[in-house]
Design an enzyme around this catalytic site. Sequence first.
Site, PDB file in Angstrom:
ATOM      1  N   GLU A  89     -13.986   3.323   2.203  1.00 24.92           N
ATOM      2  CA  GLU A  89     -14.944   2.342   2.707  1.00 24.92           C
ATOM      3  C   GLU A  89     -14.918   2.270   4.230  1.00 24.92           C
ATOM      4  O   GLU A  89     -13.936   2.637   4.879  1.00 24.92           O
ATOM      5  CB  GLU A  89     -14.654   0.982   2.098  1.00 24.92           C
ATOM      6  CG  GLU A  89     -13.201   0.605   2.232  1.00 24.92           C
ATOM      7  CD  GLU A  89     -12.826  -0.556   1.332  1.00 24.92           C
ATOM      8  OE1 GLU A  89     -13.104  -0.495   0.127  1.00 24.92           O
ATOM      9  OE2 GLU A  89     -12.252  -1.512   1.846  1.00 24.92           O
ATOM     10  N   CYS A 102     -15.366   0.119  11.493  1.00 23.97           N
ATOM     11  CA  CYS A 102     -13.974   0.294  11.084  1.00 23.97           C
ATOM     12  C   CYS A 102     -13.955   1.388  10.030  1.00 23.97           C
ATOM     13  O   CYS A 102     -14.570   1.239   8.978  1.00 23.97           O
ATOM     14  CB  CYS A 102     -13.473  -1.028  10.514  1.00 23.97           C
ATOM     15  SG  CYS A 102     -11.841  -0.902   9.773  1.00 23.97           S
ATOM     16  N   CYS A 109      -2.945   5.017   0.421  1.00 28.46           N
ATOM     17  CA  CYS A 109      -2.036   4.908   1.572  1.00 28.46           C
ATOM     18  C   CYS A 109      -0.612   4.818   1.041  1.00 28.46           C
ATOM     19  O   CYS A 109      -0.354   4.148   0.048  1.00 28.46           O
ATOM     20  CB  CYS A 109      -2.368   3.655   2.378  1.00 28.46           C
ATOM     21  SG  CYS A 109      -1.318   3.433   3.826  1.00 28.46           S
ATOM     22  N   CYS A 113       2.669  -1.536   2.677  1.00 33.14           N
ATOM     23  CA  CYS A 113       2.770  -2.889   3.225  1.00 33.14           C
ATOM     24  C   CYS A 113       2.433  -3.873   2.101  1.00 33.14           C
ATOM     25  O   CYS A 113       1.420  -3.718   1.417  1.00 33.14           O
ATOM     26  CB  CYS A 113       1.808  -3.077   4.401  1.00 33.14           C
ATOM     27  SG  CYS A 113       2.157  -1.949   5.761  1.00 33.14           S
ATOM     28  N   CYS A 116      -1.049  -5.743   1.851  1.00 35.04           N
ATOM     29  CA  CYS A 116      -2.279  -4.980   2.108  1.00 35.04           C
ATOM     30  C   CYS A 116      -2.828  -4.384   0.818  1.00 35.04           C
ATOM     31  O   CYS A 116      -2.107  -3.745   0.049  1.00 35.04           O
ATOM     32  CB  CYS A 116      -1.991  -3.869   3.110  1.00 35.04           C
ATOM     33  SG  CYS A 116      -3.427  -2.848   3.450  1.00 35.04           S
ATOM     34  N   CYS A 330      -9.309  -4.752   4.282  1.00 37.21           N
ATOM     35  CA  CYS A 330      -9.024  -3.366   3.897  1.00 37.21           C
ATOM     36  C   CYS A 330      -8.842  -3.155   2.407  1.00 37.21           C
ATOM     37  O   CYS A 330      -8.024  -3.807   1.782  1.00 37.21           O
ATOM     38  CB  CYS A 330      -7.708  -2.928   4.499  1.00 37.21           C
ATOM     39  SG  CYS A 330      -7.683  -3.096   6.213  1.00 37.21           S
TER      40      CYS A 330
HETATM   41  N1  SAH Z   1      -2.363   1.706   8.519  1.00 37.27           N
HETATM   42  C1  SAH Z   1      -2.874   1.215   9.758  1.00 37.27           C
HETATM   43  C2  SAH Z   1      -4.358   0.928   9.765  1.00 37.27           C
HETATM   44  C3  SAH Z   1      -4.962   0.269   8.549  1.00 37.27           C
HETATM   45  S1  SAH Z   1      -4.629  -1.453   8.257  1.00 37.27           S
HETATM   46  C4  SAH Z   1      -2.077   0.012  10.191  1.00 37.27           C
HETATM   47  O1  SAH Z   1      -1.191  -0.408   9.461  1.00 37.27           O
HETATM   48  O2  SAH Z   1      -2.293  -0.473  11.282  1.00 37.27           O
HETATM   49  C5  SAH Z   1      -5.513  -2.275   9.526  1.00 37.27           C
HETATM   50  C6  SAH Z   1      -5.006  -3.690   9.782  1.00 37.27           C
HETATM   51  O3  SAH Z   1      -5.438  -4.609   8.765  1.00 37.27           O
HETATM   52  C7  SAH Z   1      -3.494  -3.736   9.797  1.00 37.27           C
HETATM   53  O4  SAH Z   1      -3.049  -4.503  10.876  1.00 37.27           O
HETATM   54  C8  SAH Z   1      -3.216  -4.380   8.469  1.00 37.27           C
HETATM   55  O5  SAH Z   1      -1.943  -4.894   8.460  1.00 37.27           O
HETATM   56  C9  SAH Z   1      -4.352  -5.391   8.360  1.00 37.27           C
HETATM   57  N2  SAH Z   1      -4.566  -5.959   7.019  1.00 37.27           N
HETATM   58  C10 SAH Z   1      -4.291  -5.415   5.829  1.00 37.27           C
HETATM   59  N3  SAH Z   1      -4.586  -6.266   4.820  1.00 37.27           N
HETATM   60  C11 SAH Z   1      -5.058  -7.390   5.391  1.00 37.27           C
HETATM   61  C12 SAH Z   1      -5.514  -8.652   4.875  1.00 37.27           C
HETATM   62  N4  SAH Z   1      -5.568  -8.897   3.562  1.00 37.27           N
HETATM   63  N5  SAH Z   1      -5.925  -9.591   5.761  1.00 37.27           N
HETATM   64  C13 SAH Z   1      -5.909  -9.338   7.089  1.00 37.27           C
HETATM   65  N6  SAH Z   1      -5.489  -8.180   7.631  1.00 37.27           N
HETATM   66  C14 SAH Z   1      -5.056  -7.217   6.796  1.00 37.27           C
END
Ligand code: SAH
Length: 340
Positions: A89, A102, A109, A113, A116, A330
């Site tokens: 997406e 974005c 992935c 995390c 996420c 995301c």
């Molecule tokens: N893997 C990379 C890029 C993708 S995530 C990274 O970790 O930076 C992009 C951003 O969105 C990251 O800072 C991630 O922690 C955040 N993110 C993921 N899930 C989220 C959520 N539910 N609410 C807000 N931010 C989120």
Amino acid sequence: MTNIYGYRLEDLENYFLERGSKKFHAQQVFSWLYEKRVESFEEMSNISHEMIDSLKNDFSIERLKIVDVQEDVDVCKYLFELEDQEHIEAVLMRHDYGNSICISSQVGCNMGCKFCESGRRKKVRNLETYEMVLQLLMIEKLLGERISHVVVMGIGEPFDNYQNLIHFFEIINHPKGLAIGARHITVSTCGLVPKILEFSDFPLQINLAISLHAPNNEIRDKIMPINRVYPLEQLIPAIETYLKKTNRRVTFEYILLKDINDSEECALELASLVKNINCYINLIPYNETNNLEFMRTSTVQIMRFYDILKKNSVNVTIRKEFGGKISAACGQLRSKKEEL
Ligand code: SAH
């Protein structure tokens, strides 16, 4: 067959040279693809039939499929289907300074995390360069407006797909490509230290964002498994090296998670962690999802956290929120589709 949207100008030049042809044809092709935006080789009218035939033999010019679009006021989310039927997406955000997109860098992935959505599905594969370029080109076409800013913060860990990512940057930044200024491009990483160091030597001035999300190893270990591989005592020096070499500033992203990393002590600890780093902190209100155990910090507590950082002379902003209604965080659209 390789897709032509994954070729940098110099790669196309080599292609023509290897065939005993002239290098300037590469510029012609590049200009058809990115300035005139044709979608077939036949339309490249200043190129000989013979050469068009060999381009058709050697390259695909296929686009991706857009299989779902969800719109909100100033945000629009696109679900793409790739050739192997995988889904990724991209999200378009309308800011007062222009349109920003974005994009995703991988299918799934591996970083895991905990908060996420994207990480709920293990990495299936890296995106090819052309799949990143086409997210941008296709959305720009649908929109009928220029996209001026790109962030690589969709599904995937971009530094886990380093080479394709770098080629993507070189194509979209090229004056004869999409000509998006390096300073309008941002890549976000969860902290792959060797790649941060490698990126310090990359000549384009692309912005670097680090998903920090915790002020110490104890909390970071719990929510970001990558911290056990590259803990803060490695991550922070790598960022310092990057700053020294590039003379730039880094952004720290910090999602506020209720009762996990949002206390006043955390704010103070964070302020002291970044004290000597040329940075700014982007506080991100957590976008709640159905599936996970995390909760959003209250607005009052977000403001408290913000004030403590401010008082301690940290450059800090709170991220403007987009697309709560349309699951723009995301991985949410893709995982919804999977539930259907
Ligand atoms: N893997 C990379 C890029 C993708 S995530 C990274 O970790 O930076 C992009 C951003 O969105 C990251 O800072 C991630 O922690 C955040 N993110 C993921 N899930 C989220 C959520 N539910 N609410 C807000 N931010 C989120």
